[in-house]
Design a protein around this motif. Sequence first.
Motif, PDB file in Angstrom:
ATOM      1  N   PRO A 221       0.765  -1.082   0.007  1.00 11.55           N
ATOM      2  CA  PRO A 221       0.012  -0.065  -0.075  1.00 11.55           C
ATOM      3  C   PRO A 221       0.962   1.066   0.026  1.00 11.55           C
ATOM      4  CG  PRO A 221      -0.721  -1.435   1.722  1.00 11.55           C
ATOM      5  CD  PRO A 221       0.685  -1.941   1.124  1.00 11.55           C
ATOM      6  N   SER A 222       0.308   2.493  -0.582  1.00 15.06           N
ATOM      7  CA  SER A 222       0.996   3.922  -0.439  1.00 15.06           C
ATOM      8  C   SER A 222       0.916   4.425   0.790  1.00 15.06           C
ATOM      9  CB  SER A 222       0.382   4.561  -1.707  1.00 15.06           C
ATOM     10  OG  SER A 222      -0.858   5.010  -1.106  1.00 15.06           O
ATOM     11  N   ALA A 223       1.366   5.538   0.883  1.00 13.28           N
ATOM     12  CA  ALA A 223       1.517   6.275   2.443  1.00 13.28           C
ATOM     13  C   ALA A 223       0.100   6.760   2.730  1.00 13.28           C
ATOM     14  CB  ALA A 223       2.624   7.266   2.139  1.00 13.28           C
ATOM     15  N   GLU A 499      -4.757   4.087  24.059  1.00 10.88           N
ATOM     16  CA  GLU A 499      -4.034   4.436  22.874  1.00 10.88           C
ATOM     17  C   GLU A 499      -4.292   5.621  22.149  1.00 10.88           C
ATOM     18  OE1 GLU A 499      -1.973   1.223  19.981  1.00 10.88           O
ATOM     19  OE2 GLU A 499      -3.874   2.229  19.186  1.00 10.88           O
ATOM     20  N   ASN A 500      -3.487   6.298  21.817  1.00 11.22           N
ATOM     21  CA  ASN A 500      -3.511   7.802  20.743  1.00 11.22           C
ATOM     22  C   ASN A 500      -2.422   7.730  19.628  1.00 11.22           C
ATOM     23  OD1 ASN A 500      -2.419  10.890  20.951  1.00 11.22           O
ATOM     24  ND2 ASN A 500      -4.134  10.278  19.676  1.00 11.22           N
ATOM     25  N   ILE A 501      -3.146   7.638  18.309  1.00 11.17           N
ATOM     26  CA  ILE A 501      -2.276   7.646  17.317  1.00 11.17           C
ATOM     27  C   ILE A 501      -2.590   8.802  16.254  1.00 11.17           C
ATOM     28  CG2 ILE A 501      -1.573   6.370  15.219  1.00 11.17           C
ATOM     29  CD1 ILE A 501      -2.321   3.768  16.469  1.00 11.17           C
ATOM     30  N   ASN A 502      -1.256   9.629  16.296  1.00 12.57           N
ATOM     31  CA  ASN A 502      -1.604  10.853  15.274  1.00 12.57           C
ATOM     32  C   ASN A 502      -0.644  10.675  14.136  1.00 12.57           C
ATOM     33  OD1 ASN A 502      -3.092  12.508  17.269  1.00 12.57           O
ATOM     34  ND2 ASN A 502      -1.109  12.264  18.446  1.00 12.57           N
ATOM     35  N   ALA A 503      -1.368  10.890  12.871  1.00 19.33           N
ATOM     36  CA  ALA A 503      -0.554  10.480  11.514  1.00 19.33           C
ATOM     37  C   ALA A 503      -0.875  11.698  10.631  1.00 19.33           C
ATOM     38  CB  ALA A 503      -1.131   9.273  11.034  1.00 19.33           C
ATOM     39  N   ALA A 504       0.380  11.957   9.992  1.00 22.23           N
ATOM     40  CA  ALA A 504       0.270  12.885   8.553  1.00 22.23           C
ATOM     41  C   ALA A 504       0.812  12.101   7.390  1.00 22.23           C
ATOM     42  CB  ALA A 504       1.037  13.945   9.015  1.00 22.23           C
ATOM     43  N   TYR A 505       0.390  12.429   6.184  1.00 23.99           N
ATOM     44  CA  TYR A 505       0.881  11.686   4.997  1.00 23.99           C
ATOM     45  C   TYR A 505       1.015  12.717   3.924  1.00 23.99           C
ATOM     46  CZ  TYR A 505      -3.568  11.092   2.672  1.00 23.99           C
ATOM     47  OH  TYR A 505      -4.770  11.236   1.968  1.00 23.99           O
ATOM     48  N   ALA A 506       2.135  12.453   2.895  1.00 24.62           N
ATOM     49  CA  ALA A 506       2.219  13.331   1.564  1.00 24.62           C
ATOM     50  C   ALA A 506       2.399  12.189   0.579  1.00 24.62           C
ATOM     51  CB  ALA A 506       3.196  14.374   1.707  1.00 24.62           C
ATOM     52  N   ASN A 507       1.935  12.232  -0.437  1.00 25.78           N
ATOM     53  CA  ASN A 507       2.029  11.355  -1.566  1.00 25.78           C
ATOM     54  C   ASN A 507       1.865  12.044  -2.790  1.00 25.78           C
ATOM     55  OD1 ASN A 507       1.933   8.244  -1.614  1.00 25.78           O
ATOM     56  ND2 ASN A 507       0.418   8.514  -3.126  1.00 25.78           N
ATOM     57  N   PHE A 508       2.682  11.866  -3.718  1.00 25.70           N
ATOM     58  CA  PHE A 508       3.144  12.525  -4.914  1.00 25.70           C
ATOM     59  C   PHE A 508       3.331  11.665  -5.975  1.00 25.70           C
ATOM     60  CE2 PHE A 508       6.051  14.399  -8.204  1.00 25.70           C
ATOM     61  CZ  PHE A 508       5.365  15.525  -8.672  1.00 25.70           C
ATOM     62  N   LYS A 509       2.364  11.875  -7.046  1.00 25.05           N
ATOM     63  CA  LYS A 509       2.204  10.734  -8.322  1.00 25.05           C
ATOM     64  C   LYS A 509       2.425  11.637  -9.690  1.00 25.05           C
ATOM     65  CE  LYS A 509      -0.392   7.341 -10.400  1.00 25.05           C
ATOM     66  NZ  LYS A 509      -1.767   6.438 -10.366  1.00 25.05           N
ATOM     67  N   LEU A 521       5.105   9.735   1.864  1.00 23.54           N
ATOM     68  CA  LEU A 521       5.827   9.534   3.165  1.00 23.54           C
ATOM     69  C   LEU A 521       4.864   9.690   4.122  1.00 23.54           C
ATOM     70  CD1 LEU A 521       8.230   9.444   5.293  1.00 23.54           C
ATOM     71  CD2 LEU A 521       8.482  11.747   5.136  1.00 23.54           C
ATOM     72  N   ARG A 522       4.832   8.883   5.318  1.00 21.20           N
ATOM     73  CA  ARG A 522       3.578   8.816   6.248  1.00 21.20           C
ATOM     74  C   ARG A 522       4.379   8.824   7.741  1.00 21.20           C
ATOM     75  NH1 ARG A 522      -1.729   7.749   6.457  1.00 21.20           N
ATOM     76  NH2 ARG A 522      -2.716   7.319   8.273  1.00 21.20           N
ATOM     77  N   LEU A 546       8.621   6.804  10.859  1.00 20.84           N
ATOM     78  CA  LEU A 546       8.207   7.384   9.727  1.00 20.84           C
ATOM     79  C   LEU A 546       8.165   6.142   8.548  1.00 20.84           C
ATOM     80  CD1 LEU A 546      11.002   9.932   8.898  1.00 20.84           C
ATOM     81  CD2 LEU A 546       8.431  10.431   9.598  1.00 20.84           C
ATOM     82  N   PHE A 547       7.298   6.464   7.553  1.00 20.18           N
ATOM     83  CA  PHE A 547       6.748   4.964   6.750  1.00 20.18           C
ATOM     84  C   PHE A 547       6.943   5.648   5.230  1.00 20.18           C
ATOM     85  CE2 PHE A 547       4.759   4.320  10.743  1.00 20.18           C
ATOM     86  CZ  PHE A 547       5.283   3.026  11.165  1.00 20.18           C
ATOM     87  N   PRO A 548       7.975   5.415   4.591  1.00 17.88           N
ATOM     88  CA  PRO A 548       8.161   5.929   3.094  1.00 17.88           C
ATOM     89  C   PRO A 548       7.516   5.007   2.277  1.00 17.88           C
ATOM     90  CG  PRO A 548      10.301   5.240   4.038  1.00 17.88           C
ATOM     91  CD  PRO A 548       9.301   5.084   5.412  1.00 17.88           C
TER      92      PRO A 548
END
Length: 821
Positions: A221-223, A499-509, A521-522, A546-548
């Motif tokens: 899967p993607s970010a 539990e608390n999870i905060n996330a941000a992502y950017a995906n460029f195509k 990148l997530r 970080l999850f690229p």
Amino acid sequence: MKTKIYYFFPLLLSTLLFFFNKAQAQNAAVVTGEISGKVLDETQKVFPYASVSLLNAKDSSSVRGTLTGDDGVYEFKSIQAGKYLVAIYVVGYQKMVKGPYQIGADRRLHAVGMVQMVVDAKQLKGVDIVKQKPLIERQIDKTVLNIENSILATGNTALEILQKSPGVTVDKDGKIALRGKQGVTVMLDGKPTYLSAEQLANLLRSTEGSAIQSIELITNPSAKYDAAGNSGIINIKLKKNRNFGTNGTISAGAGYGTYHKANGGLNLNHREKKFNIFGNADYGLNKRFGETDIVRVNNTAEDQTYFDQTSHSINTRKNGNFKAGMDYFINDHHTLGFFVNGYRSTRKSAADVLTLIGDQPGKTDSSVVAPNTGSSKYTGITYNLNYRGTLDTLGQEISVDADYSRYNGNEDNIFNNMFKNAVGQPLKPSYIFRNAAPSTVKIWGAKLDYTYPINKDMKLDLGLKSSFVNTDNNFLYENFVQEQWQNDVTRSNRFVYDENINAAYANFKTKFKNTTVQVGLRAEQTNSKGNSITESKIVNRDYINLFPSVFINQELSKDHEVGLSYSRRIDRPDYGNLNPFISYLDLYSYRQGNPFLKPQFTNAFEFSYSFKKSLNVTLGYSHTSDVMTDVLLTDTAKKTIFISIQNLAKQDSYNLNLSYPIAITPWWSTNNNLTTYYNSFQAPDILGAEYKSGRLAFNLNTTQSLTLNSSTKFEWSGYFQSKQVYGTLLIAAQYGVDLGASKSFLDNKLNLKFSANDVFKLQKSKITSALPSQNYVVNERWESQVFRLTCTYRFGSKDVKGARQRSSSSETEGRRVKSGR
């Protein structure tokens, strides 16, 4: 990991700027255009999945190919300057050629308009050509199984269908593995299931196959997706209605194996100009038997004790789920929606357990006779509020989701252990105990997704997400003493987890010429606290990861295409697995939680090759650190056998997947899939010794479809899963064959489908230990041979547009909710 964050963002930014500048330079230098159109069938209705080719007008050589969508529309974008023809071809219809169309600086856009197909009078007599999607489709980032028209889906549940899917395996407890790896994230219509592996299995058992449109297998899967799921994502898409008006579907089915089965469902949809109201409900009843035989040796320095434990059980499950909601179309560009879905699952079980004990093989010195009973009840409900807006004509979009979920569960079991001597006479007083496991899970979540199309070949996706989870598990253990139940405080436990999870992502195509590149990148921040109140144990964890992800696809020619992808993933422990309490299966078998479980991380690489969009080959490798896996061990002091989840040091996985659909005749098609994989596990210390294991395994699936005419169809499928190793378990080969037939009446409004699962009664499970010091064999057989007949009737308008598919904000948190089997 925290100290390396500031290195990665500049690298990602420079990479994005490089592709942006390169694409901009190419766009400025190269003139490109677009050709689009729409295909209709002989009755002037839209023609989905028609083959369309873009040809060079000079020599009619193929430039590019595509399929029409559900609306019959096709598009060819980024066409270089030149003169082209458009050819439309479907088996059973005359080939249609339109053009020529000149692409140049003076004209870049051509609308072919609507093209109506004409039936070919030379088509094979007695065979009606039916236009439908192929059973298996390969796309750039996923494999799609079009279940909607499969006979074998009828009467089967979603879990049973997954077991027949290419590269997918499902064990006896309903745990799902993809290409030999567990840790799959399962979604319904892109929405969270909010359940752990065991509770998810309950939900999938109550989801009827006749309600499924397709299943998407996403191995890398993607970010944009949550980073959870080390082996990928499985998205189950349910059927939708279309256009305006009111319609619905009602279905009912019955089955019989050793015991009876029943299922039923109702789906309704109504749409007007401003509103779309939808709802569905499904019910399933399944009574089935199970047999388990455990033969083991308890080794100590002084002696050996041999156990032969046999269990015969009957389980009756009643499952129901529902969904209801409304979309309000503010205008053509903005939509506000709300839905609520829920489920209820109850189970009653009765098991007769006989344990023979002796100091030599085949010798019985004593025995334990245990008529055990159990019941469980699980309910869940989710509320979702969502908004989607199209901000401009270029495709700039924003979507917002907010949801709240609550799950309640309880499981009660009574264990009545009667001790006998070698001749079957009472040896000592019976030991009777019971346990109850009430639990509550609350989940709050919100997410925002934004899409910005830089130009027609470049797109940027951005998003934010936050989730909060609270679980409360109270395990109660009671002994029956002097004709009353007494609490055993040494074996009872209350466990609270936040539990608390905060996330941000950017995906460029971006796409230039024949190359498509996607980088993302997530970032996810996790804060958790596990509190074993009874044992006064608190485990706090706070970490950022970080999850690229990177995807590159290259069209070498019209027939050859290659791709390369990479992603980093995480799997966090199920909430229940962190609870240190002991859950008994019987007097000598139990499961124990582990509050010190760490999350596992996976780096996955995949190379793919496609020939004529038909033969597809993928080669993958993944490395997982701190891999979580079930470890089955014996307690020599207590002479028991137990399962716990532990972190092994690492897992390396190699896989090769081949898929090749073949159209043998116009009425006979076949889909074939072979997945070969090698899993190796390593740990520095299990039972005082270093552990290493590895084994080559393969999974083979084949489906044969025979279409006699537009209303009659036959299918058969078979699968074979070779012997494999997973963690410390050696799992023997499994295989089976299914058959199915369908017949439609009343202009396809009424449909009858018959299916036979495991026709030759071959399915069973055998597990042994990969640890040399452990000596046990677990054999299991369940009620797999089942014959089903299902009737489905569609009523109302055929032109109803379905509800929008939403993806709410907590897709992986709820998946980790723990429940009983």
